[in-house]
Design a protein around this motif. Structure first.
Motif, PDB file in Angstrom:
ATOM      1  N   GLY A 137      26.153  -6.499  38.400  1.00  0.00           N
ATOM      2  CA  GLY A 137      25.352  -5.393  37.896  1.00  0.00           C
ATOM      3  C   GLY A 137      25.995  -4.737  36.693  1.00  0.00           C
ATOM      4  O   GLY A 137      27.056  -5.163  36.207  1.00  0.00           O
ATOM      5  N   THR A 138      25.363  -3.681  36.202  1.00  0.00           N
ATOM      6  CA  THR A 138      25.892  -2.934  35.065  1.00  0.00           C
ATOM      7  C   THR A 138      27.249  -2.324  35.408  1.00  0.00           C
ATOM      8  O   THR A 138      27.412  -1.698  36.449  1.00  0.00           O
TER       9      THR A 138
ATOM     10  N   ASP B 158      30.285   8.436  33.603  1.00  0.00           N
ATOM     11  CA  ASP B 158      30.487   7.365  34.572  1.00  0.00           C
ATOM     12  C   ASP B 158      31.849   6.756  34.302  1.00  0.00           C
ATOM     13  O   ASP B 158      32.207   6.493  33.144  1.00  0.00           O
ATOM     14  N   GLY B 159      32.615   6.541  35.353  1.00  0.00           N
ATOM     15  CA  GLY B 159      33.953   5.984  35.230  1.00  0.00           C
ATOM     16  C   GLY B 159      34.356   5.292  36.505  1.00  0.00           C
ATOM     17  O   GLY B 159      33.503   4.901  37.315  1.00  0.00           O
TER      18      GLY B 159
ATOM     19  N   HIS C 230      30.719 -14.017  40.845  1.00  0.00           N
ATOM     20  CA  HIS C 230      29.991 -12.755  40.985  1.00  0.00           C
ATOM     21  C   HIS C 230      30.945 -11.574  41.110  1.00  0.00           C
ATOM     22  O   HIS C 230      31.829 -11.542  41.969  1.00  0.00           O
ATOM     23  N   MET C 231      30.738 -10.588  40.229  1.00  0.00           N
ATOM     24  CA  MET C 231      31.524  -9.361  40.243  1.00  0.00           C
ATOM     25  C   MET C 231      30.701  -8.230  40.846  1.00  0.00           C
ATOM     26  O   MET C 231      29.484  -8.156  40.664  1.00  0.00           O
ATOM     27  N   ARG C 232      31.384  -7.352  41.563  1.00  0.00           N
ATOM     28  CA  ARG C 232      30.703  -6.210  42.155  1.00  0.00           C
ATOM     29  C   ARG C 232      31.562  -4.963  41.990  1.00  0.00           C
ATOM     30  O   ARG C 232      32.800  -5.022  42.039  1.00  0.00           O
ATOM     31  N   ARG C 233      30.894  -3.850  41.813  1.00  0.00           N
ATOM     32  CA  ARG C 233      31.584  -2.569  41.718  1.00  0.00           C
ATOM     33  C   ARG C 233      31.653  -1.955  43.109  1.00  0.00           C
ATOM     34  O   ARG C 233      30.628  -1.618  43.703  1.00  0.00           O
ATOM     35  N   THR C 234      32.858  -1.809  43.632  1.00  0.00           N
ATOM     36  CA  THR C 234      33.050  -1.299  44.987  1.00  0.00           C
ATOM     37  C   THR C 234      33.601   0.120  44.945  1.00  0.00           C
ATOM     38  O   THR C 234      33.886   0.661  43.867  1.00  0.00           O
ATOM     39  N   SER C 235      33.793   0.706  46.114  1.00  0.00           N
ATOM     40  CA  SER C 235      34.314   2.074  46.192  1.00  0.00           C
ATOM     41  C   SER C 235      35.757   2.178  45.715  1.00  0.00           C
ATOM     42  O   SER C 235      36.231   3.254  45.372  1.00  0.00           O
ATOM     43  N   VAL C 236      36.467   1.052  45.687  1.00  0.00           N
ATOM     44  CA  VAL C 236      37.872   1.058  45.269  1.00  0.00           C
ATOM     45  C   VAL C 236      38.064   0.401  43.904  1.00  0.00           C
ATOM     46  O   VAL C 236      39.183   0.237  43.435  1.00  0.00           O
ATOM     47  N   GLY C 237      36.978   0.022  43.256  1.00  0.00           N
ATOM     48  CA  GLY C 237      37.088  -0.585  41.933  1.00  0.00           C
ATOM     49  C   GLY C 237      36.244  -1.835  41.810  1.00  0.00           C
ATOM     50  O   GLY C 237      35.479  -2.195  42.712  1.00  0.00           O
TER      51      GLY C 237
ATOM     52  N   HIS D  63      23.096 -10.449  34.123  1.00  0.00           N
ATOM     53  CA  HIS D  63      22.814  -9.406  35.101  1.00  0.00           C
ATOM     54  C   HIS D  63      22.101 -10.015  36.295  1.00  0.00           C
ATOM     55  O   HIS D  63      21.028 -10.607  36.143  1.00  0.00           O
ATOM     56  N   ALA D  64      22.693  -9.881  37.470  1.00  0.00           N
ATOM     57  CA  ALA D  64      22.073 -10.378  38.702  1.00  0.00           C
ATOM     58  C   ALA D  64      22.726  -9.668  39.879  1.00  0.00           C
ATOM     59  O   ALA D  64      23.927  -9.379  39.858  1.00  0.00           O
ATOM     60  N   ASN D  65      21.940  -9.393  40.904  1.00  0.00           N
ATOM     61  CA  ASN D  65      22.470  -8.681  42.069  1.00  0.00           C
ATOM     62  C   ASN D  65      23.318  -9.566  42.967  1.00  0.00           C
ATOM     63  O   ASN D  65      24.144  -9.070  43.736  1.00  0.00           O
ATOM     64  N   SER D  66      23.093 -10.884  42.896  1.00  0.00           N
ATOM     65  CA  SER D  66      23.859 -11.822  43.707  1.00  0.00           C
ATOM     66  C   SER D  66      23.701 -13.214  43.117  1.00  0.00           C
ATOM     67  O   SER D  66      22.733 -13.477  42.381  1.00  0.00           O
TER      68      SER D  66
END
Length: 382
Positions: free
Chosen positions: A193-194, A82-83, A331-338, A293-296
């Motif tokens: 999330g993770t 995973d990267g 809140h941080m999220r992992r998106t398709s661009v980072g 850890h929380a989804n939102s």
């Protein structure tokens, strides 16, 4: 090397008092080969033997890549990483199921853990060249299709806010919001999330804390490494093979309070330590922080309810303490661009319950911006 040849080399090494260093391995390989291998073949066999008997085996090349955060083995011929681009299958292969099992057991032993048929799963920590390695393994028959091995690389979070802005984790407006949160000593949670970048953002925020303030940080793994002259790190210790010697996060939070912190930080709350943290933030330790850890942000109160219950804190008491202790959720999220900061919320109390109200989302202020403005003004006047 064949499985039979590996076992012969293993038995030869087991009968010697010397360690399995490269020279010893080479001698054992030559002895077992009986002179049938050329010099190049011996070198190749030694490399394979090192993979088999030392370190993380054939996974070493994957973990050397600084962009890799996780290495996942689900079968001898299924090794994933995973990267930045997400999960990807690699060309790494193990000889057979036994090879995966042996590696898992060797790593468990190095982490001071037991992994066998009587204890078919393990979770532990190992030192790594550029951080720490979390090892998790499950053996058959619990893992129905064969040994499962998961390695997570925890590298020190060393980016500052300017570096994160250049990487487009947030824009200039987002950077101003973050600096305002720190400068006005607003207690905050970093959620996501993770692998969303929670620890990286928290470390960057701690780096802009006034150098005259003393930060005492409690963690499971020692990931936070902000550039700050008064940063003190306390790291939890798991129990040894005999089940003794554990020092958990709730105890470390209690110890941290005796170390004259200006800001108390918990790397991540996962259980009853949330009660100790909220108590601390309600006793004059402003500007504290932790990750969760929380989804939102909207799910934060319910998530904290569940964790607080583990520490014996009831729902009503949790909401009362949360309303007084924490001001902002990032809140941080992992998106398709980072990885990106996607939402900033303010915690507000409504009819006895705390709710997270979004004031900034996806680079834009929401209609509730005034809640954040008023909060900053109130803290400045306090």
């Amino acid at each position: 090397m064949t499985t039979e040849f590996v076992e012969r080399v293993r038995h030869r090494l087991a009968g010697q008092s010397r360690g399995a260093d490269p020279i010893t391995l080479a001698e054992a390989v030559r002895a077992e080969a009986g002179g049938a291998l050329s010099h190049d073949a011996v070198l190749d066999a030694v490399r394979q033997a090192q993979d088999e008997f030392l370190g993380v085996g054939p996974l070493a090349t994957l973990l050397d890549d600084e962009t890799v955060t996780d290495v996942l083995v689900t079968a001898p011929d299924e090794v994933w990483i995973d990267g930045p681009a997400g999960l990807a299958r690699t060309a790494v292969r193990f000889a057979d199921e036994d090879a995966v099992r042996r590696l898992a057991q060797r790593l468990a032993l190095a982490a001071g853990r037991r992994l066998d048929d009587a204890q078919p799963y393990v979770d532990g920590w190992l030192p790594a060249p550029r951080g720490r390695l979390r090892v998790h393994a499950v053996l058959p028959p619990i893992a129905a299709d064969g040994t499962c091995l998961s390695l997570r690389v925890l590298r020190p979070a060393t980016y500052d806010l300017d570096a994160l802005r250049r990487r487009r984790v947030f824009d200039e407006a987002g950077a101003r919001i973050l600096r305002t949160v720190v400068e006005h000593r607003l207690a905050f949670l970093v959620t996501g999330g993770t692998g969303a970048g929670k620890t990286t953002l928290l470390s960057a925020l701690l780096g802009v804390v006034d150098p005259g303030e003393r930060i005492v940080c409690v963690e499971d793994a020692g990931e936070l490494r902000p550039t700050h002259p008064q940063f003190v790190s306390l790291v939890a210790r798991p129990a040894n093979v005999e089940g003794a010697g554990a020092v958990d996060l709730p105890e470390l939070v209690r110890q941290a309070l005796r170390m004259r912190p200006d800001r108390l930080v918990v790397g991540e709350v996962r259980g009853g330590e949330v009660c100790s943290l909220l108590n601390a933030l309600n006793t004059g330790h402003e500007g504290g922080a932790c990750t969760l850890h929380a989804n939102s942000p909207a799910e934060v109160p319910a998530r904290l309810e569940a964790l607080a219950a583990l520490g014996g804190l009831g729902r009503e008491a949790l909401h009362s303490q949360l309303a007084a202790a924490v001001r902002v959720v990032l809140h941080m999220r992992r998106t398709s661009v980072g990885r990106a900061l996607t939402e900033v919320a303010v915690l507000q109390r409504y009819h006895g319950e705390v709710r997270a109200v979004a004031v900034w989302r996806e680079g834009q202020w929401t209609a509730r911006r005034a809640l954040f403005t008023d909060l900053v003004r109130d803290e400045a006047c306090a």
